[in-house]
Design a protein around this motif. Structure first.
Motif, PDB file in Angstrom:
ATOM      1  N   ALA A 102      69.512  81.957  94.704  1.00  0.00           N
ATOM      2  CA  ALA A 102      68.077  81.730  94.573  1.00  0.00           C
ATOM      3  C   ALA A 102      67.554  81.062  95.834  1.00  0.00           C
ATOM      4  CB  ALA A 102      67.787  80.855  93.350  1.00  0.00           C
ATOM      5  N   GLU A 103      66.233  80.881  95.888  1.00  0.00           N
ATOM      6  CA  GLU A 103      65.633  80.139  96.989  1.00  0.00           C
ATOM      7  C   GLU A 103      64.394  79.408  96.489  1.00  0.00           C
ATOM      8  OE1 GLU A 103      64.993  83.248  99.856  1.00  0.00           O
ATOM      9  OE2 GLU A 103      63.012  83.750  99.089  1.00  0.00           O
ATOM     10  N   ALA A 104      64.122  78.266  97.118  1.00  0.00           N
ATOM     11  CA  ALA A 104      62.927  77.489  96.806  1.00  0.00           C
ATOM     12  C   ALA A 104      62.193  77.232  98.118  1.00  0.00           C
ATOM     13  CB  ALA A 104      63.290  76.190  96.095  1.00  0.00           C
ATOM     14  N   TRP A 105      62.452  76.065  98.748  1.00  0.00           N
ATOM     15  CA  TRP A 105      61.899  75.819 100.080  1.00  0.00           C
ATOM     16  C   TRP A 105      62.947  75.107 100.918  1.00  0.00           C
ATOM     17  CZ3 TRP A 105      59.748  74.216  95.498  1.00  0.00           C
ATOM     18  CH2 TRP A 105      59.883  72.869  95.161  1.00  0.00           C
ATOM     19  N   GLY A 156      73.110  89.666  93.599  1.00  0.00           N
ATOM     20  CA  GLY A 156      71.692  89.674  93.271  1.00  0.00           C
ATOM     21  C   GLY A 156      70.951  88.448  93.758  1.00  0.00           C
ATOM     22  N   THR A 157      69.654  88.606  93.947  1.00  0.00           N
ATOM     23  CA  THR A 157      68.772  87.491  94.290  1.00  0.00           C
ATOM     24  C   THR A 157      67.902  87.158  93.085  1.00  0.00           C
ATOM     25  OG1 THR A 157      67.140  89.050  95.214  1.00  0.00           O
ATOM     26  CG2 THR A 157      68.708  88.067  96.736  1.00  0.00           C
ATOM     27  N   SER A 158      67.840  85.885  92.749  1.00  0.00           N
ATOM     28  CA  SER A 158      67.028  85.496  91.595  1.00  0.00           C
ATOM     29  C   SER A 158      66.357  84.144  91.839  1.00  0.00           C
ATOM     30  CB  SER A 158      67.894  85.420  90.340  1.00  0.00           C
ATOM     31  OG  SER A 158      68.860  84.391  90.466  1.00  0.00           O
ATOM     32  N   ILE A 159      65.335  84.116  92.640  1.00  0.00           N
ATOM     33  CA  ILE A 159      64.653  85.309  93.137  1.00  0.00           C
ATOM     34  C   ILE A 159      64.309  85.127  94.623  1.00  0.00           C
ATOM     35  CG2 ILE A 159      63.621  85.990  90.923  1.00  0.00           C
ATOM     36  CD1 ILE A 159      61.066  84.525  91.865  1.00  0.00           C
ATOM     37  N   VAL A 160      64.010  86.272  95.277  1.00  0.00           N
ATOM     38  CA  VAL A 160      63.405  86.245  96.602  1.00  0.00           C
ATOM     39  C   VAL A 160      61.901  86.057  96.423  1.00  0.00           C
ATOM     40  CG1 VAL A 160      62.737  87.743  98.523  1.00  0.00           C
ATOM     41  CG2 VAL A 160      65.127  87.597  97.831  1.00  0.00           C
ATOM     42  N   GLY A 187      66.209  90.965  93.320  1.00  0.00           N
ATOM     43  CA  GLY A 187      65.358  90.223  92.405  1.00  0.00           C
ATOM     44  C   GLY A 187      64.255  89.525  93.181  1.00  0.00           C
ATOM     45  N   MET A 188      63.004  89.730  92.776  1.00  0.00           N
ATOM     46  CA  MET A 188      61.861  89.179  93.499  1.00  0.00           C
ATOM     47  C   MET A 188      60.884  88.518  92.537  1.00  0.00           C
ATOM     48  SD  MET A 188      60.949  92.170  96.290  1.00  0.00           S
ATOM     49  CE  MET A 188      60.540  93.421  95.062  1.00  0.00           C
ATOM     50  N   GLY A 189      60.025  87.653  93.083  1.00  0.00           N
ATOM     51  CA  GLY A 189      58.999  87.006  92.279  1.00  0.00           C
ATOM     52  C   GLY A 189      57.917  86.421  93.164  1.00  0.00           C
ATOM     53  N   VAL A 190      56.797  86.039  92.546  1.00  0.00           N
ATOM     54  CA  VAL A 190      55.646  85.565  93.319  1.00  0.00           C
ATOM     55  C   VAL A 190      55.693  84.069  93.603  1.00  0.00           C
ATOM     56  CG1 VAL A 190      54.123  87.385  92.495  1.00  0.00           C
ATOM     57  CG2 VAL A 190      54.236  85.219  91.234  1.00  0.00           C
ATOM     58  N   SER A 191      56.613  83.309  92.991  1.00  0.00           N
ATOM     59  CA  SER A 191      56.654  81.854  93.127  1.00  0.00           C
ATOM     60  C   SER A 191      55.356  81.258  92.573  1.00  0.00           C
ATOM     61  CB  SER A 191      56.901  81.453  94.588  1.00  0.00           C
ATOM     62  OG  SER A 191      57.138  80.061  94.684  1.00  0.00           O
ATOM     63  N   GLY A 192      54.842  80.198  93.197  1.00  0.00           N
ATOM     64  CA  GLY A 192      53.625  79.542  92.703  1.00  0.00           C
ATOM     65  C   GLY A 192      52.739  79.136  93.866  1.00  0.00           C
ATOM     66  N   PRO A 193      51.514  78.749  93.589  1.00  0.00           N
ATOM     67  CA  PRO A 193      50.568  78.457  94.676  1.00  0.00           C
ATOM     68  C   PRO A 193      50.969  77.295  95.564  1.00  0.00           C
ATOM     69  CG  PRO A 193      49.638  77.880  92.523  1.00  0.00           C
ATOM     70  CD  PRO A 193      50.874  78.670  92.263  1.00  0.00           C
ATOM     71  N   GLN A 194      51.637  76.283  95.009  1.00  0.00           N
ATOM     72  CA  GLN A 194      52.043  75.170  95.859  1.00  0.00           C
ATOM     73  C   GLN A 194      52.994  75.624  96.954  1.00  0.00           C
ATOM     74  OE1 GLN A 194      53.482  72.032  93.159  1.00  0.00           O
ATOM     75  NE2 GLN A 194      51.780  70.777  93.885  1.00  0.00           N
ATOM     76  N   VAL A 195      53.943  76.466  96.593  1.00  0.00           N
ATOM     77  CA  VAL A 195      54.918  76.952  97.568  1.00  0.00           C
ATOM     78  C   VAL A 195      54.304  78.028  98.459  1.00  0.00           C
ATOM     79  CG1 VAL A 195      57.141  78.119  97.856  1.00  0.00           C
ATOM     80  CG2 VAL A 195      56.862  76.394  96.073  1.00  0.00           C
ATOM     81  N   VAL A 196      53.627  78.980  97.868  1.00  0.00           N
ATOM     82  CA  VAL A 196      53.085  80.102  98.634  1.00  0.00           C
ATOM     83  C   VAL A 196      52.080  79.624  99.681  1.00  0.00           C
ATOM     84  CG1 VAL A 196      51.682  82.200  98.485  1.00  0.00           C
ATOM     85  CG2 VAL A 196      53.519  81.797  96.836  1.00  0.00           C
ATOM     86  N   GLU A 197      51.154  78.766  99.264  1.00  0.00           N
ATOM     87  CA  GLU A 197      50.120  78.316 100.196  1.00  0.00           C
ATOM     88  C   GLU A 197      50.556  77.091 100.996  1.00  0.00           C
ATOM     89  OE1 GLU A 197      46.427  77.949  98.072  1.00  0.00           O
ATOM     90  OE2 GLU A 197      46.352  80.087  97.596  1.00  0.00           O
ATOM     91  N   GLY A 198      51.395  76.243 100.399  1.00  0.00           N
ATOM     92  CA  GLY A 198      51.804  75.027 101.089  1.00  0.00           C
ATOM     93  C   GLY A 198      52.985  75.205 102.010  1.00  0.00           C
ATOM     94  N   TRP A 199      53.897  76.120 101.680  1.00  0.00           N
ATOM     95  CA  TRP A 199      55.108  76.308 102.473  1.00  0.00           C
ATOM     96  C   TRP A 199      55.028  77.552 103.362  1.00  0.00           C
ATOM     97  CZ3 TRP A 199      58.961  73.574 104.190  1.00  0.00           C
ATOM     98  CH2 TRP A 199      60.175  74.175 104.577  1.00  0.00           C
TER      99      TRP A 199
END
Length: 347
Positions: free
Chosen positions: A36-39, A60-64, A92-104
């Protein structure tokens, strides 16, 4: 029921002993290993590193996180790793969340459903390699002709011929619309906090996706990979100790993995029936009172989310998960011996 080893993402330092866990999973008959991955750590590199000594398990990736790379870059990672491993990749992919997407990542989070659809479509075009890749969607236009463009973008096909033109794509999804879209456009679903008790909540959402025109899969050939901690214990006292040790992670996701105004994980717990505590857990966690937030997590919630018990209880619980449509259990594990024990028990 297939078993997968969930390696997750790294903490402050790279984890130790992972090579032994991966080797044990391969030897014991596990179907796959997942990262998996976070930040911090990414999901692809550990698969390439630890998977190089394997020959059978799927990787597998859970999730990119989709916003961390362009769709074509995701496809390049997948096709490269698929060649190196002889066709064993699950993307395996996903959208994550706004804090990570916009902040990271510094990318806009709006329109996550539409963005997901575009990403999946572009990745499949790259892997199919039938024509130069173009996309008319507003989120990932190819060629790009927007602000800052010099007007020289050219549609391209990948130089490398993909090993598989259609490797499996699984999506992480939590809400009704996202789960329905996953059933429509993906080959599998990676739910979070899935439990047998709440499985019925998801069935209408999945059915909606399967019923849409052009849906790729049916319930019969769609994979559901649920993550949980599985541990065999000797008695009730040991079980309680294990469940207590799992509560801080539940508190983290309920209270801290998202903004106060928008925490998708918190929303899932509320749908599961724990709305009476979610606001308080979040308030305490965001105030830095993590131990107090953890103390509010009910033992029954930890027990519901994970499979902890005697050997007989574990086998019974696994059967309950399988009856709801779960095809793979992604399990965290602390030792090679634990992996062998679980594989032997569930053989």
């Amino acid at each position: 029921m297939k078993l997968g080893l969930q390696l997750g993402y790294w903490g402050a330092q790279p984890p130790q002993g992972v090579g032994e866990l991966v080797a044990a999973a391969e030897e014991a008959g596990f179907d796959a290993i997942f990262t998996a991955e976070a930040w911090g750590s990414d999901a692809f590199t550990p698969l390439a590193w630890w998977g190089r000594e394997t020959s059978r398990v799927r990787l597998g990736t859970s999730i990119v996180q989709m916003s961390g790379r362009t769709p074509t870059s995701i496809a390049m990672h997948a096709l490269t790793l698929d060649h190196l491993t002889g066709g064993r990749v699950i993307l395996g992919m996903g959208v994550s969340g706004p804090q990570v997407v916009e902040g990271w990542y510094g990318q806009p989070f709006a329109k996550p459903l539409a963005r997901t659809r575009e990403v999946v479509d572009i990745v499949r075009k790259v892997l199919a390699r039938e024509a130069p890749v173009t996309n008319d969607g507003p989120h990932y236009p190819l060629p790009y002709s927007g602000p800052g463009s010099v007007g020289l973008g050219k549609p391209l096909k990948p130089i490398v011929h993909p090993l598989r033109a259609d490797l499996p794509i699984w999506l992480g999804a939590e809400g009704p619309k996202n789960v329905a879209q996953t059933a429509e456009i993906a080959d599998g679903w990676i739910p979070i906090f899935y439990t047998p008790r709440t499985a019925g909540m998801y069935q209408p959402w999945l059915d909606e996706g399967f019923a849409r025109p052009g849906a790729r899969r049916t319930r019969d050939d769609f994979e559901i990979a649920a993550t949980c901690h599985l541990q065999v214990v000797a008695d009730a006292a040991e079980k309680q100790a294990v469940l207590d040790a799992l509560k801080p992670v539940i508190a983290l996701y309920m209270g801290g993995m998202g903004a106060k105004e928008q925490n998708f994980h918190k929303n899932v717990f509320e749908r599961m029936g724990y709305a009476a505590i979610t606001d308080q857990v979040q308030e305490l966690f965001l105030a830095g009172k993590r131990e107090e937030a953890t103390a509010l997590i009910p033992t029954e919630l930890a027990d519901e989310m994970h499979i902890v018990g005697t050997a007989g209880e574990v086998k019974e619980r696994v059967a309950q998960w399988a009856e709801t449509g779960v095809t793979t259990l992604l399990l965290s594990s602390r030792s090679a011996e634990e992996i062998r024990q679980v594989a032997e028990l569930l053989a």
